[in-house]
Structure formats: structure tokens, C-alpha cells
Design a protein around this motif. Structure first.
Motif, PDB file in Angstrom:
ATOM      1  N   ALA A  38       0.854  -1.181  -0.003  1.00 40.26           N
ATOM      2  CA  ALA A  38      -0.142  -0.178   0.123  1.00 40.26           C
ATOM      3  C   ALA A  38       0.762   1.272   0.015  1.00 40.26           C
ATOM      4  CB  ALA A  38      -0.898   0.080   1.195  1.00 40.26           C
ATOM      5  N   THR A  39       2.197   1.234   0.416  1.00 40.86           N
ATOM      6  CA  THR A  39       3.045   2.449   0.484  1.00 40.86           C
ATOM      7  C   THR A  39       3.957   2.309  -0.791  1.00 40.86           C
ATOM      8  OG1 THR A  39       4.667   0.894   1.669  1.00 40.86           O
ATOM      9  CG2 THR A  39       3.115   2.340   3.143  1.00 40.86           C
ATOM     10  N   GLY A  40       3.644   1.494  -1.783  1.00 36.40           N
ATOM     11  CA  GLY A  40       4.136   1.492  -3.113  1.00 36.40           C
ATOM     12  C   GLY A  40       5.572   0.756  -3.438  1.00 36.40           C
ATOM     13  N   GLU A  41       5.941   0.215  -2.211  1.00 38.24           N
ATOM     14  CA  GLU A  41       7.076  -0.544  -2.250  1.00 38.24           C
ATOM     15  C   GLU A  41       6.858  -2.039  -2.839  1.00 38.24           C
ATOM     16  OE1 GLU A  41       6.621   0.638   0.921  1.00 38.24           O
ATOM     17  OE2 GLU A  41       7.961   1.918   1.409  1.00 38.24           O
ATOM     18  N   ARG A  42       8.005  -2.560  -3.408  1.00 39.43           N
ATOM     19  CA  ARG A  42       7.668  -3.957  -3.939  1.00 39.43           C
ATOM     20  C   ARG A  42       8.279  -4.870  -3.019  1.00 39.43           C
ATOM     21  NH1 ARG A  42       8.205  -4.713  -9.613  1.00 39.43           N
ATOM     22  NH2 ARG A  42       9.659  -6.118  -9.217  1.00 39.43           N
ATOM     23  N   GLN A  43       7.510  -5.862  -2.800  1.00 42.25           N
ATOM     24  CA  GLN A  43       7.957  -7.046  -1.764  1.00 42.25           C
ATOM     25  C   GLN A  43       7.738  -8.407  -2.109  1.00 42.25           C
ATOM     26  OE1 GLN A  43       5.399  -6.971   1.871  1.00 42.25           O
ATOM     27  NE2 GLN A  43       6.441  -8.317   2.872  1.00 42.25           N
ATOM     28  N   TRP A  44       8.909  -9.264  -1.660  1.00 37.94           N
ATOM     29  CA  TRP A  44       8.658 -10.535  -2.135  1.00 37.94           C
ATOM     30  C   TRP A  44       7.687 -11.332  -1.374  1.00 37.94           C
ATOM     31  CZ3 TRP A  44      11.057 -12.312  -6.296  1.00 37.94           C
ATOM     32  CH2 TRP A  44      12.366 -11.697  -6.989  1.00 37.94           C
TER      33      TRP A  44
END
Length: 126
Positions: free
Chosen positions: A87-93
Motif C-alpha cells: 500500500a506504501t508503493g514498495e515492492r515486496q517478495w
């Protein structure tokens, strides 16, 4: 704890070169609690029972204590390893759809102190 990168991920990294696939971010390793997933530095990875497939529910103070395993801009999903946009825009594995995290109290590779925290955090397993 002894770490070993799975052959499939090593081959994928060799094939895709600098594409920053899961091989550079996620490995499997042996721990006192069996085989687990680790980040590229050998730090234990965890899953959160309050997450759902492809959705992280760990933000603010939670994400400070349980840093999401960040996927670079060039990272590409492969097999059981995917990427979500938080939701904060970061990409997560993710692994099998579940977001992956480290634990701020694990000080060194091989530490597994986050397993079982509040009954909702568990070691990620291949």
C-alpha cells in the motif's frame, strides 16, 4: 546454520544474469528448526498469519519490527516467488503468495528468534 542456495535458483540467476531474480534475494538454509527460507545475507524470513495471499497487513510499527523483504525494481517473479506492491508503493517478495519479512531482533545470520512471536509469526519454509 549452514546456508545453501537451491540449484534451481542458482541456475535461474545464471540464466537471467543481472535481472535480480529471487535467487539473489531468497535462499534456503538449515536451522535448528529445519529447512527455512533466508534472505541473501542469510537472515531468516518469516510469514505473518494476518496476511492473505498477495496482501500484506503489516505496516507502521509492525513493518519497523518486521521489515518487508524488498524486491528491487529489476526483480522478476519466478516460480513460487512473486512480488506484490505494498500500500506504501514498495515492492515486496512473496513465497507461494505470502509476503516475506525479516525480524528486527535477529542480529545475525542463523538467528530464528521471531518464530512464534505472538503466535502469528512463523519461519518461512520452502
Amino acid at each position: 546454520m549452514m546456508y545453501k542456495t537451491t540449484l534451481a535458483l542458482v541456475l535461474a540467476a545464471a540464466t537471467l544474469g543481472t535481472a535480480a531474480v529471487a535467487a539473489t534475494a531468497i535462499q534456503s538454509g538449515d536451522s535448528a528448526k529445519g529447512t527455512i527460507l533466508t534472505d541473501g545475507a542469510g537472515m531468516s524470513l518469516y510469514v505473518f498469519d494476518k496476511d492473505t495471499a498477495a496482501v500484506s497487513n503489516c505496516y507502521d510499527d509492525c513493518a519497523t519490527k518486521w521489515p518487508p523483504l524488498e524486491a528491487s525494481k529489476n526483480a522478476k517473479p519466478q516460480g513460487e516467488y512473486g512480488i506484490i506492491i505494498r500500500a506504501t508503493g514498495e515492492r515486496q517478495w512473496t513465497h507461494k503468495g505470502m509476503p516475506l519479512y525479516t525480524w528486527f531482533k535477529d542480529a545475525a545470520a542463523g538467528d530464528i528468534t521471531g518464530d512464534g512471536v505472538k503466535g502469528v509469526w512463523h519461519l518461512a519454509r520452502p
